[in-house]
Design an enzyme around this catalytic site. Structure first.
Site, PDB file in Angstrom:
ATOM      1  N   ARG A 164      19.928  42.077   1.678  1.00 44.31           N
ATOM      2  CA  ARG A 164      19.286  41.426   0.516  1.00 44.31           C
ATOM      3  C   ARG A 164      20.280  41.290  -0.648  1.00 44.31           C
ATOM      4  O   ARG A 164      19.926  41.491  -1.811  1.00 44.31           O
ATOM      5  CB  ARG A 164      18.056  42.205   0.038  1.00 44.31           C
ATOM      6  N   SER A 242       8.441  41.766  -0.505  1.00 41.77           N
ATOM      7  CA  SER A 242       8.781  43.181  -0.704  1.00 41.77           C
ATOM      8  C   SER A 242       9.312  43.357  -2.116  1.00 41.77           C
ATOM      9  O   SER A 242      10.214  42.630  -2.526  1.00 41.77           O
ATOM     10  CB  SER A 242       9.873  43.619   0.264  1.00 41.77           C
ATOM     11  N   GLU A 348      13.819  44.459  -5.448  1.00 43.24           N
ATOM     12  CA  GLU A 348      14.430  43.304  -4.782  1.00 43.24           C
ATOM     13  C   GLU A 348      14.452  42.082  -5.705  1.00 43.24           C
ATOM     14  O   GLU A 348      15.471  41.394  -5.785  1.00 43.24           O
ATOM     15  CB  GLU A 348      13.617  42.978  -3.525  1.00 43.24           C
TER      16      GLU A 348
HETATM   17  N1  EPU Z   1       4.611  51.250   6.240  1.00 46.63           N
HETATM   18  C1  EPU Z   1       3.652  52.155   5.875  1.00 46.63           C
HETATM   19  N2  EPU Z   1       2.835  51.861   4.815  1.00 46.63           N
HETATM   20  C2  EPU Z   1       2.949  50.712   4.125  1.00 46.63           C
HETATM   21  C3  EPU Z   1       3.929  49.779   4.489  1.00 46.63           C
HETATM   22  C4  EPU Z   1       4.756  50.075   5.560  1.00 46.63           C
HETATM   23  O1  EPU Z   1       3.523  53.215   6.478  1.00 46.63           O
HETATM   24  O2  EPU Z   1       2.171  50.517   3.198  1.00 46.63           O
HETATM   25  C5  EPU Z   1       5.451  51.526   7.399  1.00 46.63           C
HETATM   26  C6  EPU Z   1       5.052  50.597   8.547  1.00 46.63           C
HETATM   27  O3  EPU Z   1       4.024  51.164   9.318  1.00 46.63           O
HETATM   28  C7  EPU Z   1       6.319  50.484   9.343  1.00 46.63           C
HETATM   29  C8  EPU Z   1       7.396  50.609   8.276  1.00 46.63           C
HETATM   30  O4  EPU Z   1       6.792  51.165   7.124  1.00 46.63           O
HETATM   31  O5  EPU Z   1       6.453  51.548  10.244  1.00 46.63           O
HETATM   32  C9  EPU Z   1       8.070  49.280   7.953  1.00 46.63           C
HETATM   33  O6  EPU Z   1       7.101  48.321   7.546  1.00 46.63           O
HETATM   34  P1  EPU Z   1       7.228  46.759   7.959  1.00 46.63           P
HETATM   35  O7  EPU Z   1       7.491  46.616   9.417  1.00 46.63           O
HETATM   36  O8  EPU Z   1       6.049  46.059   7.388  1.00 46.63           O
HETATM   37  O9  EPU Z   1       8.560  46.263   7.277  1.00 46.63           O
HETATM   38  P2  EPU Z   1       9.202  46.576   5.850  1.00 46.63           P
HETATM   39  O10 EPU Z   1      10.375  47.469   6.042  1.00 46.63           O
HETATM   40  O11 EPU Z   1       8.161  47.027   4.913  1.00 46.63           O
HETATM   41  C10 EPU Z   1      10.928  44.608   5.922  1.00 46.63           C
HETATM   42  C11 EPU Z   1      11.383  43.557   4.960  1.00 46.63           C
HETATM   43  C12 EPU Z   1      10.408  42.381   4.961  1.00 46.63           C
HETATM   44  C13 EPU Z   1      10.376  41.812   6.377  1.00 46.63           C
HETATM   45  C14 EPU Z   1       9.930  42.916   7.345  1.00 46.63           C
HETATM   46  C15 EPU Z   1      10.011  42.459   8.783  1.00 46.63           C
HETATM   47  C16 EPU Z   1      12.619  44.687   3.212  1.00 46.63           C
HETATM   48  C17 EPU Z   1      12.606  45.183   1.804  1.00 46.63           C
HETATM   49  N3  EPU Z   1      11.501  44.112   3.632  1.00 46.63           N
HETATM   50  O12 EPU Z   1       9.694  45.114   5.427  1.00 46.63           O
HETATM   51  O13 EPU Z   1      10.935  41.386   4.089  1.00 46.63           O
HETATM   52  O14 EPU Z   1       9.475  40.722   6.464  1.00 46.63           O
HETATM   53  O15 EPU Z   1      10.807  44.065   7.229  1.00 46.63           O
HETATM   54  O16 EPU Z   1      11.356  42.340   9.183  1.00 46.63           O
HETATM   55  O17 EPU Z   1      13.629  44.806   3.891  1.00 46.63           O
HETATM   56  C18 EPU Z   1      10.893  40.626   1.839  1.00 46.63           C
HETATM   57  O18 EPU Z   1      12.079  40.951   1.768  1.00 46.63           O
HETATM   58  O19 EPU Z   1      10.298  40.109   0.867  1.00 46.63           O
HETATM   59  C19 EPU Z   1      10.157  40.873   3.075  1.00 46.63           C
HETATM   60  C20 EPU Z   1       8.851  40.638   3.187  1.00 46.63           C
END
Ligand code: EPU
Length: 352
Positions: A164, A242, A348
């Site tokens: 990012r 995010s 972000e």
């Molecule tokens: N989780 C929780 N509680 C929550 C949210 C997440 O326990 O409220 C846990 C989920 O269960 C999962 C882990 O955290 O095990 C990761 O969550 P998720 O797969 O939803 O992905 P993320 O790390 O929250 C990142 C990117 C997203 C992207 C997704 C899919 C960043 C900051 N965010 O989210 O990007 O769509 O992976 O690849 O890297 C963005 O940058 O705006 C964005 C949406």
């Protein structure tokens, strides 16, 4: 060139925060930008480049000259035995480009479906989702120096991509923030196409549908379904995706945290460091569904902050969340995550 005054920015930021641009110029063609740079008053004025407004928090009216990028066009620039090279204007919708490439038989962007924002914004924060980052498909971009008006081209190495991150997010001598306006982006979509799977949400879709060898279109549809289920639609509920980056810690720091919090969601990276799920950290601190004024933490994904005033401001006419409320909420989240886990979360979006 049309110089507009006091332009409402609520429709131009996906948080739908109410604010105005004191002065705004729409750039529909490169000549408009050259006219701005040559203009006796606008040329030397500080400038703010506005793409899709999907990664900004507006905390007040924008005083620098707002340059709204509306440079359009999509084409297949070149096909080689190893890749399709596709070129798009910075003002094109990112998701529109992804859909267009698939319709035309140039697969490779499907994992990046439904990311809000424009093509020009995609390199700025090296957008990424479901195992693919922009830098994995990036060929080069054209930009214009906002001081001299000169055009230049950057390759991937020159963009300094990180998680990012890119040179466009950094000010100072090494960065290009506020100094360059991206006009065109070229993407390299490798042949033969190979699916990028292995991300938990996509694996679940494969198991549910029993499709073991999905097409690019199938992955596109799955990514759209996963995102629609987890993330708020900015047309309905204002948000900027995010709100924090997933923090990286050393293996030792991680071992220490796991000893205290065995359920923490984490991923080991190739260089030995460990990425922690910021959404999990925020969720564990009990923030899901909480609010400060009309800024809230999304019920289904704690990493996303939302405008409870919806997409058009609140029905009561108060205009929905302010940027100040969003930042107060963000600070409170940062403090509680730091107090409990000793980890500093980094926002972000760009705070304007
Ligand atoms: N989780 C929780 N509680 C929550 C949210 C997440 O326990 O409220 C846990 C989920 O269960 C999962 C882990 O955290 O095990 C990761 O969550 P998720 O797969 O939803 O992905 P993320 O790390 O929250 C990142 C990117 C997203 C992207 C997704 C899919 C960043 C900051 N965010 O989210 O990007 O769509 O992976 O690849 O890297 C963005 O940058 O705006 C964005 C949406």
């Amino acid at each position: 060139m049309l110089v507009e005054k006091n332009v409402p920015l609520q429709p131009y930021n996906t948080f739908h925060i109410v604010a105005k641009a004191l002065v705004l110029v729409r750039l529909g063609k490169l000549e408009d930008l050259q006219a701005v740079i040559a203009h006796p008053e606008l040329g030397p004025a500080p400038k703010f480049v506005l793409g899709g407004g999907s990664n900004i928090v507006l905390t007040g009216d924008v005083k620098p000259l707002v340059l709204k990028v509306e440079l359009m066009g999509r084409r297949l620039l070149e096909e080689t035995p190893k890749a399709f090279i596709v070129e798009a204007g910075a003002g094109e919708s990112w998701h529109g480009l992804v859909a267009w490439t698939l319709q035309n038989g140039y697969p490779g962007l499907e994992n990046l479906a439904l990311i809000p924002g424009t093509v020009g914004g995609s390199p700025v924060q090296n957008i990424g989702a479901y195992g693919v980052e922009l830098q994995d498909r990036f060929e080069s971009l054209d930009a214009v120096d906002l001081v001299t008006g000169e055009s230049f081209t950057l390759n991937a190495a020159q963009c300094g991509f990180g998680y990012r991150d890119s040179v466009f997010k950094h000010a100072g001598t090494l960065g290009l923030a506020g100094r360059a306006l991206i006009t065109r982006v070229r993407l390299r979509l490798p042949k033969p196409w190979k699916p990028v799977l292995g991300y938990a949400d996509l694996d679940k879709k494969m198991a549910q549908t029993r499709v073991a060898s999905p097409t690019a279109q199938q992955i596109f549809d799955w990514v759209c379904e996963v995102r629609r289920a987890k993330l708020p639609d900015p047309q309905v509920t204002g948000n900027a995706g995010s709100f924090f980056k997933n923090p990286t810690v050393t293996a030792e720091q991680c071992a220490d945290i796991i000893a205290r919090e065995p359920r923490i969601v984490h991923y080991r990276l190739d260089d030995g460091s460990v990425k922690l799920a910021a959404g999990w950290l925020i969720d564990a601190c009990g923030w899901k569904g909480k609010s400060v004024g009309q800024a809230g933490v999304y019920e289904k994904q704690a990493l996303v902050l939302v405008n409870r005033g919806g997409a058009q401001g609140s029905a009561g006419g108060s205009g929905g969340a302010t940027g100040g409320e969003v930042m107060l909420l963000a600070k409170a989240i940062q403090t509680s995550v730091y107090e409990r886990f000793g980890i500093r979360l980094e926002p972000e979006p760009v705070v304007v």
